[in-house]
Structure formats: structure tokens, C-alpha cells
Design a protein around this motif. Structure first.
Motif, short mmCIF file in Angstrom:
data_model
loop_
_atom_site.label_atom_id
_atom_site.label_comp_id
_atom_site.label_asym_id
_atom_site.label_seq_id
_atom_site.Cartn_x
_atom_site.Cartn_y
_atom_site.Cartn_z
N ASN A 1 26.36 24.26 86.67
CA ASN A 1 26.16 23.52 87.91
C ASN A 1 25.17 22.37 87.73
O ASN A 1 25.40 21.24 88.18
CB ASN A 1 25.61 24.49 88.96
N GLU B 1 23.16 32.84 83.54
CA GLU B 1 22.40 31.59 83.43
C GLU B 1 23.31 30.42 83.11
O GLU B 1 23.03 29.28 83.49
CB GLU B 1 21.32 31.77 82.36
N VAL C 1 26.32 30.00 84.34
CA VAL C 1 26.90 29.56 85.61
C VAL C 1 25.97 28.57 86.29
O VAL C 1 26.39 27.50 86.76
CB VAL C 1 27.15 30.79 86.53
N ILE C 2 24.69 28.90 86.29
CA ILE C 2 23.70 28.02 86.92
C ILE C 2 23.56 26.72 86.13
O ILE C 2 23.56 25.62 86.69
CB ILE C 2 22.35 28.77 87.03
#
Lengths: 248, 248, 248, 248, 248, 248
Positions: free
Chosen positions: B55, B49, B51-52
Motif C-alpha cells: 500500500n 507487513e 500488505v501494508i
């Protein structure tokens, strides 16, 4: 066995180059399944690009993980490796991780040698994530522009051999880790010009993932890489959302 | 000064809660500009989560960085903090980083106390990224489900106070870092029940970012957080692509 | 709020210089209360002088601690910082500590740059006391005599800028900590000649102590900096004796 | 040879006790010259008291250093040891340092066992100053009041033996360092009740200082403990001032 | 007391040289009992030779341990030191261990200076085994051939003095450990040419073992160096087998 | 390829057991060449026995190294691994090394689980030799006698599973390294009773050595594992002497 060779960069030329090396070192019976990032940058070189590449890697794994027995995250720096291990049940190794751990079996100190200073900060964090600082004696980088990511290996061959030699002489490296997907295949060519063993990370990665698949380890039910519980998502790629929401 | 309070989670309720705390501790003249993640999960709890969320954070910064003097990355664990510092010229602090560094000025050893075991592995990596392992004596987590992310602070108040006390008695914590955006505001309420100082990370973050903005440090031209050179991208959010390609 | 700016050296010129910087960066409403050591040496440069300066600092704090909301121990190296935190209930930050922790938010590796080799051994112990060895890449010192402690900042301006640049190029510093009270005020002047951010420790200290005072943390009742129990003393300064004997 | 046994506490009873142990283990021909602190506290237990005791130690050394061949800084925690080494040319060892380094020759991990929790925070800093954290597996402290500093050794004998055993069983100690001047002499008495060797720090210190004096090492002209250049002082003890100003 | 001076090398000339130094620094009443390895190599320089030398050392100890009060393992690198401590009840110190721990009392950082690059890898492992990496700033080695192991000390005197000076200037050494049995006796000769104290490891070892014997520590009944239980053996030297099988 | 499976213990039953596991995981085309120690003890459990076993290993390698492509040093603790790498040109991996490095690819923290407390001290040194302390969260050992080394795997199966579970729950192990040649083959049997992956060190070693042989790395000409220059020997096994003297 089938191994996903996941290139989180958008460059098909790198994927091809990596697949060639992987096939060369793979055991009989190992099938390489290449995949290339569909968004991001041609070559990941820093933390910002790694965030994007990690996302791309998760999306490809969401699509492919049921079709393969294991996966190689084929960018040195291993963007999203921990995240990938959490979400998916198959064994996954990173190029950097495989290269560095393999180097630990042939020397006490390894040096990372690569083709661009842009990579240094991110690579250093990768060494630290693996807690291998005590075994990494240097990160040596060329400080020059190059024509293309697909040919940097050839263009800088002589300079990279020289850099490896400096790591041996000045940093005390017992073994060289040639870092970065674009350098895969170089180790063999400069073998006679460097007095210590050199690790081709793609070769190391294919052997390590084959080993893990052969051992048939169970996926962890607890601990750092256990799969997280189901959670709602918003605005994500469908397959990735399905995996996070436990619909896959 | 204007400070972006960037919540990379998708929960507006957390953004509101954080903004309330930030405004309480902000100096006169500091304006808080809240923003909430537009994709991802309601509450980031692990590497996948993160990583997302990283972004999502980069996209919000691409949109807002010219409108503010500094930014708070308002999720403990600081997803994408290094990436954000590379790409943007304004000072940026993370909730975890600000909380831990502030704790270092009131004790030798801090313990991180939080509301869910799901957070442990990721938080540990965050401590290591900051190289503060020698000063972190424990990460203590409740091992229970909770009703909602917006009310976990109230629901578990007594248990969290007890957990803080155990960190003091059993782990030797000199100071407690209450971790996770959902716990912002708790420190004041349980102050009388815990014998050591407790850090509210959102309070710490607003003071740290005000300090950095006041000092008017220059953006680095070299080193780990210098801005990377321009690079082509494919398939990214327009504003983020523009920043990476040096069109912004 | 009222902040004691405690210079444990005997040089009034340094106190004035520090007060000027502190006032420049202080928030509206912050009052700076300067104090100068009454015994010891004009400028603390080593462990022996730090022992003496630490004693001077404790005596000043014994006199002033009830009149102020917080204190800055205004000598890099932070002589007696731990002792001061044990004995007194107000928040106290050291110049070195504040500078280094602030640097941690703008780079991964900081270098300490200072004006005399005499300071190296003591500064190194200060880095270790803060357990920040992994983040400090170098201590760079000028190896030259200087005319006076009050003017070393001006006299050596060019050489110090050059030294900072060498720390960036040769040691990989992402950020420079300009160390030593006599260098306070220098960062702004050489800003254009150094490619990374530079920390003025006095500026950092005033922002950090303002933050701690704003957060209204409780004094620890247990742990490393709790107040020791009452104890008999012999031959000490009256106010310091009173504090140790719990008569204050 | 003549060895200064410098007790920086104000308790004559401790000085006598230490001198007795030192004489017991000293070689034929070694003369013990005891000295007691003239100001401070009866027993140094924390950083604040160590600052004061360090000052007392420097004053005694200023008075005695030309009359002896070496000195023992006879308080565990070694207050002012680095400062003393800088200022004076004779070899000096600390009680803690001698005890811990000696322990390193009889086990891989040592535990520090002492009589009061008040001592823990300061002792921990002492271990770190010696960079022996990897070899110290625990600091175990009694959590009880005691009648007098001169008799705590007798009063708590049974409890200290038990504590040593817990350090062996629960912390994996290979050797016990009995810490604090008041415990000197205890090791022999409880020898049969503890299954690992125990170090009497005063015994260790006398052997270590005899060794250093015998080796006739030169005083360092450069490096961390070289003597600082002459410097003006204000308000100091005459002999100490003379030493700092290079009049002695 | 009687001290076994155990040279695990096969060179009698080294044994004589070491015995001369040991006798020079020994206390009145200390008798030196020299012994030389009966198989192996003239001078142990690497891990393979250390394995063999460790075996030779165990055999000599099996023969002599009941005739002496303590032993010195007289090869820098201390081959088999841990094994020897496990098997035998008398105190045993190694040349490297004694030299390095003694150095810790005269400087913060020591450098190891020796006469051949062949020794580097093994010496580094020895520093790590002692967990003294943080205190060892360099291992400096001559890179030249020499005529004989018995005369290398004389032949290279000037070069070794120069090397020690480089360790001081370039590596920041506060103290020099002259490493390797063949260099015993050198420290005194080059004393005036090196600005920091130098440790003669054989001198350090005799003082350390005298100290341990004087303290009459008990042999450990538990912990890392406790004697292993009886075990069958096959094909070993009789006395060593007897010790392992608990027939001795 | 031909792989020497070198058991430095004297127990043929262990050699057989290891060979069975190695053959199970070996690739098609890998031939296992077993060898058993001709002197020493049935099962190496401590440093003294490791010194002897290391010698036995060198003698077997001296005899076999030209007949095989690589070797496994098949005792956990890897006695003489560094020495073996120095002397011989073929790739060599140790059981412990292979198991621990493989574990690093499936978890952040591994625990070592073994069948006897006698092994703890030596295993700990092995972890440190590999500089993997930061990744090893515990060494868990059964504290019970067992009937025979060949059947301890069966006799203690239930207790070892329980111990593995405690390492997971109490030490936070993400992965278990089942340590000691006698436990090879156990991982599969208790797989369903332990919630994290378990590493069979012999399986890991065969995959690692196959990988190294496949990569055809050159032998190092410089660095820590380069072959030492020729040297005279006395009293050694003929083949080992020949190798050291460069007659082989």
C-alpha cells in the motif's frame, strides 16, 4: 459458534447477499457476523485493488477477531489471506480457497467461471498461490459490461450457464467453481442447465470454517503462519498497530 | 534517465544504503531518486507487513510516477509489484525479481541467503510468484537476533559468508542471491570467502531497470499488467484514488 | 567494456544486422566486437545444426575470450551456452535466455514469435533448458518459405505482426519475444500494431551482458559452470584444445 | 540385425568393454558393429566435451547409417541424441535414455550412481531433457580420482556398491542406474551387495534398440524428429555435409 | 523364456488377438502363455472395472507366477500393476507403461489414441501414475458406439487413422500410442496413412518384458515394490491368500 | 443426515474407534452408519491390499448406497475412491483426501505422520493421485513393530509425537496429517507436545462429508466421475453386478 463474514469490498449489497447464502447453508447454532470494507473499491477485481482490500481486511480483523470463533474472507481471490492467518489466531478461510478445495472432492479438474475478464489475471495468481494449477483446467470469463455488481448474477444468468457448459465441453471441467462474491446464490438456479456439480463458494466457505472451528485446532507456534514477533509501526490504524506491536 | 528507488519500509537508513549501492552500479547519466515509506514498519519481514508495504509503495508511485522513467521496488519479496505494474505505465522491477533473474544467467540453481528466519515464508511465496521454484535450491536464513537493521550487514558478515558456503556445499547452489535490502553492499566484501558468484540485488535491479528503460518498451494495452478500467474509490489517499479513478 | 558479439551462423549479413542493433542499445563506452562462424550453416534451425554451431562458438570463444569483457551468443536457442560457460571465465549470455528473462519483468506469460516452423522443436528445448515452461504460453511460427535470411524481417513484417497479435489473443501472451537473430530490429517497426510490449533479443542481450560485466561477478570455482579439470584431447582446433588441456 | 555401437569418446578400451556387454545381452542374430570417436576426449564428462562428442557422433552416423539397422549412442548423457534422430532415419537410443526408461519398469524412483563428480551437472541436464526429474531421486557420484577410465570399474567396485546402498537408504531409490560407459558390466558383480535391482545401461540399450528395430516403426515425416529440409553447409566433414544438404 | 500374457478382461477373443501380436514380435525361443480373467467385465474401461480387473489379475498371477519368467499385464491402464509388482518376484510390464516408455524413444511428445470416450478418465490417471504427463500431449478418443470389442479395430480403422492425424496436426504428437488391447495389430495397417511412428502396445510389451527377463535383475528387497511382510487374510482366493500370508 | 462410515479393513476394532471419533465431531442430526470389510486384511498397508480393499468397499457401497446420504471411505490411502465415485451417486470422501485438503487451509506444507514404514509407498501414490505433491513436504513413518492395530495409537503415542516434531523441525511442516485409521483420536492427546496444528483425518472427513451433503450438489452427468454406461459382468457379487449392469 460466531463466524465473521468479512467482505473486503465497500459494497453493502454484496455483504447482504453473501450473508443470506451463508445463513442458508450454516448449521443450526452458527451465527453470521457480517462486516463490510470501509475503504477501497466496490468490487475488487485486480492486484492493485486486492492490495487495498487486503489492508481493509486486516483492519476489520484487528477489530473483530476477539469477538468471533472464525472468519471468512469473502472475496474470491482471497486478498490478504496469508497475512490474516499470520496476524490472527482464529481459523480463517477464503472464498476461493474453500471453493476450490471443495471442488477437489467432486471432480479431478475444476473450472472457474466468473462474470468479467478483468478478474482473470488476479484469479490465476490465486490458483497458483494455492498450488492447485494441476486441478484447474480453465478460468472462463464473460467479456461484457454489466449494470451493477449487485445484480450481475441475475442479468447474466443465462450467459453464465452457457459459459459453464463451454468449460465442461471444451476444457473438460468435472466441476464448476462459480467465482466472485456477486455470483453467490447462482449455483442453485442454473443447476438443471449444467451437467456437472457447481460450487457456490460462500456455501463452501461456511461449511469449511464450521469444520475448522469444530476441530479446535491449535494456532501454529512455528511454520509459515505463526504469529510474527512484535514490531514497531508508524502511521497505521490503531487496532492493527496494536496487533502488530503485540499490544493486543 | 531518472529512476525512483522506492523503499517501502519506513527506515531512512535503508534508503540511504540502497541509494549508495544503486549509484555505484548505475550508468553515467542515471539519476537515482530515493523515497521512503511514510507508514508501516521499519523492515518488512512477512506477509502482513508486505500488505501494508505494498500500500505504501502504491501511494509513493502515485505521487512520483510522472517524474521518473522507471522504478525499483526496493524490498526483497517485492511487495505490491504486480499491483504497481497494473496501475502505472513506467517500467518497474523488484529487488527479488531482478536478483533472481540475474542469477539465472550465472548458474542453474541459486540459493537465497538472508539474515533472519522471519523472512522465509514470505520469500518462498516470492520465488513461487516468479515461478522460479525449479531454479531455487534453498532459502538459507540466520537464526539469530541482531542489533539494528542498518548494521545487520556488518554485524553478521562472517556468519552470512558461512551460510553462503553451506548453501554451496549442502544445497548445490551455483550462485548466491543475497536477499533483503539490508544486505545490499555485502557481496563485494565476502567475495573472496565464497567460491561462487553472489548477486547484490540492488546492483542487479539498477542494471535491469536501466535496461528496460533503454529498450523503451510500450506499456501493455491488454494482458496481465494492462491498466484496469476506471473505478470509484472510497477513503483512499488522494493521488492513489485519482490514479484508480483515471483522473490521473 | 568490450563485448564479443558471437554469431555462430556463417552469415555475415546476420552479424552486421545484429551489430547494428547491439550498438543502438549499448551504453556509451561499450565496444561491440563482432564475429561470424567459420563453418556450419547460414542459419541454425534445429538440433543437428545447433551441435555444429555450438562447436563453432567454442572455437571463436577460444580465440577471443581474453580480448573481451563479456560475450553474447547471438543465435536464439543459445547453442552451446552451457558448454561456453564451463570453459571460459568471462560472463556470457544467450540471445534466447536474455530475451526470455527480460520478458519475465514485463509480463507473466511470454510468447515466442518466429519466422519458420523449422525452429519450433529446438526452441522448445531451449525454453526447457532455462526451465521457463511455466512462463512461456506459446511458440508461434510462420509456415512459409522466405527469400533470404537477411531480408526475412522485411519480407514477413506484416505476417509477423499478425502472428504476434494471435499470440496475444489466443494464447494469452502478455509480452512477445521476437526470436531468431534475423528478426532483430523488427520490434520497433511493428510496435504500433501489437498491443503488448515486444522484446528484441539482441537489445535485451546487450543490456544483460553490460549488467553482468558491470557487477564484476567472480567466476565460479564450484558448481554447474565451474571450469572442468585439464584433459587430453585429440584432433581438435588448437586454441580450443589448449583451453581444454589447461594450456590456456 | 546389425546395430552400430557408437562410442563418441576416443577410448578404444571403452568401445571394447561396451561391445562385450552388448554381445552378452544381444539376441541371437544381432550383430554389434563398434565404432570409436576419432576426435575429442577419452571420456566425455561435461557439456563442453559433449558438444564435441555430439559432433563426432554425427560424423560416424553419417558414415555408417546405411550399413546398420539401428544405433546405440554409447555415452551416458547421450550427446547429440536429438540431433542424430533428426538427421538419420534409423532408430537410435542413448545409453542414459535406455537405462532410465528401463529403470522406470522396475521401480518408481531411480538413482543414478557414477564414478566422478565431474559428471553431475551434465547428467542432470540429461535427466531433464528426458523429463524424468520426477522419477530420479538422486545423482550420486564418487568424489575421488581414479587411475584409468578403462579400469575405474574394478578399482572403485567396493565404493560404488557402497554408494548404491546410500542411494537406497538415504534417497529412497527403488532401482539403481549405473551410469557411464566405464561402469558397464559392474551391475552383475555387485548384485549381491545391493538390495535393489541395478540397471546396466549398455544391456538396457541393446534390448531397447533390438525392440525398436523389431517393431519396424516408420521414420517420422513431421514432428520434433522429422528430417530437416536441405540446407547449404560450409567447412563440414564431407559425409555429414552430404546428409545435411540432402545429397545422401 | 515363458511369458504370461495376462488379459484381466473376461473376453477370450481379446486374449487370442493379443497372443497373435505377441507371438509375431516375440524373439525365437519366447513362449507366450495366455490367460483370461475369470470374473469381471468383457472390457475394462474405467476405474471401477479396473478395481475388479486388478483383483482378477492378482488371482491369475498367484496361480501362474512360478510357471513363467515374466508377465505382461495386458490391459491398457495397467490395472493392479503396482500391486502385482509388490506381491510377485517375476518382472511384470503393463501394456500402457510399455507403450508409453517405448514412445519416449521415438518422439518428445506422444498422443494416446483410443476407440471410446469411456476410457479417457482412467487412461489419464495411468499417464499420471507413470509421471509422464510432460510427454503426453493428448488423449484422443472416438465418440461413437461400436459393434463388438473383438472387431472394433476393423470397424473403426478409418476413423482411428483420422484421429491419429488430428493428434499430429492439432496436438503436436511426434508419435502415436494406440491404446487398448482391442487395437493391438492396428498400427501396421494404418501405417501409410499417418506421418509419424505408431506404437502397438502389445508389441512394445513383449519386447520390454523380454528385455527385463534377459537382464536377470534381482527382485527388490527394499523400496516401493519390495514384497510386503506376511499378513493374515480373510475370505480371499486360496492361492492369493497363500501368497499374502507367505505360505507361497 | 445418514453417513456411511465404510471401513474397508476387516478389523471391527478400527470401525468402532473411527465411529467414536466421527460421532464426536459430527453435527447434531448426523447419524453414523458403520460398516466393516467382509474380506481382505485387518489393516490395508500397501497397493496389493488396497486392490482387495477397494473391491470390498465397492461391495459395501453397492449394498448401502441407497440407505445413506453420503459416505466416508475410512482408510487412509482411500482405496477405490475414484471407482466408488464413478459407480455411486452419493457424495463420498476419503480419509486421506479429507485430511490433506483440510490441512491445506491451515498451512502451506503438510507432513503425513504414520505408524509403519510399510505404508509409505502407497501413501505417496495417494498424495500424487490428489496432485498435492507441492503441498506435502514429507511422509514420516515409525520403523518399529507394534502389538496390535487397535492399540498402536496408545503404544506409540510418545514416538508419534516425537516424529511429528521432527517433521516440523526438519521438513518444515506447517501442519501434521495423522494418517491411518488406527491413529484417529490421537491428535487431541498430543496437542500440547507439537507446536503446529494436527489433523485427525476422521474428524476432517466427517466435516467434509457433512458439508458436501448440505450443499446438495448434483451427481455429474459427464466428466471423470460420471456413471459408466451399463455393462455385462461375470462372477461378481450380486449387488455390485446389479449396479454395474444398471439393474440398480
Amino acid at each position: 459458534m460466531k463466524i465473521l463474514l468479512l467482505n473486503p469490498n465497500t459494497s453493502d449489497v454484496l455483504t447482504d447477499q453473501l450473508a443470506e447464502v451463508a445463513r442458508k447453508y450454516a448449521a443450526a447454532g452458527t451465527e453470521i457476523v457480517p462486516a463490510t470494507g470501509t475503504f477501497g473499491v466496490p468490487y475488487i477485481a485486480n492486484r492493485a485493488e486486492a492490495v487495498i482490500g487486503a489492508n481493509a481486511a486486516l483492519e476489520i480483523l484487528a477489530q473483530q477477531h476477539r469477538n468471533v470463533d472464525g472468519a471468512i474472507l469473502a472475496a474470491f481471490g482471497d486478498p490478504g489471506l496469508g497475512a490474516a492467518r499470520e496476524l490472527f489466531d482464529i481459523p480463517i478461510v477464503g472464498l476461493a480457497e474453500a471453493g476450490m478445495l471443495t471442488a477437489c472432492m467432486v471432480g479431478k479438474k475444476f473450472a472457474i467461471v466468473t462474470f468479467s475478464t478483468a478478474l482473470g489475471a488476479w484469479y490465476r495468481e490465486c490458483v497458483e498461490w494455492n498450488q492447485l494449477q494441476d486441478r484447474c483446467c480453465a478460468i472462463r470469463m464473460l467479456d461484457q459490461s454489466f449494470k451493477s455488481i449487485g445484480s450481475v448474477r441475475d442479468e447474466k444468468e443465462a450467459l453464465l450457464a452457457e459459459l459453464a457448459n463451454r468449460a465442461v465441453e471444451e476444457d473438460g471441467a468435472d466441476v464448476i467453481v462459480l467465482a466472485g462474491a456477486p455470483l453467490s446464490g447462482l449455483a442453485d438456479r442454473i443447476r438443471d442447465r449444467v451437467p456437472v456439480p457447481m460450487i457456490d463458494c460462500c456455501a463452501a466457505a461456511i461449511k469449511q470454517i464450521e469444520g475448522l472451528v469444530t476441530m479446535q485446532l491449535k494456532a501454529p507456534e512455528v511454520g509459515t503462519f505463526r504469529r510474527p514477533g512484535a514490531k514497531d509501526t508508524r502511521g497505521l490504524n490503531d487496532l492493527l498497530a496494536a496487533r502488530i506491536e503485540h499490544r493486543d
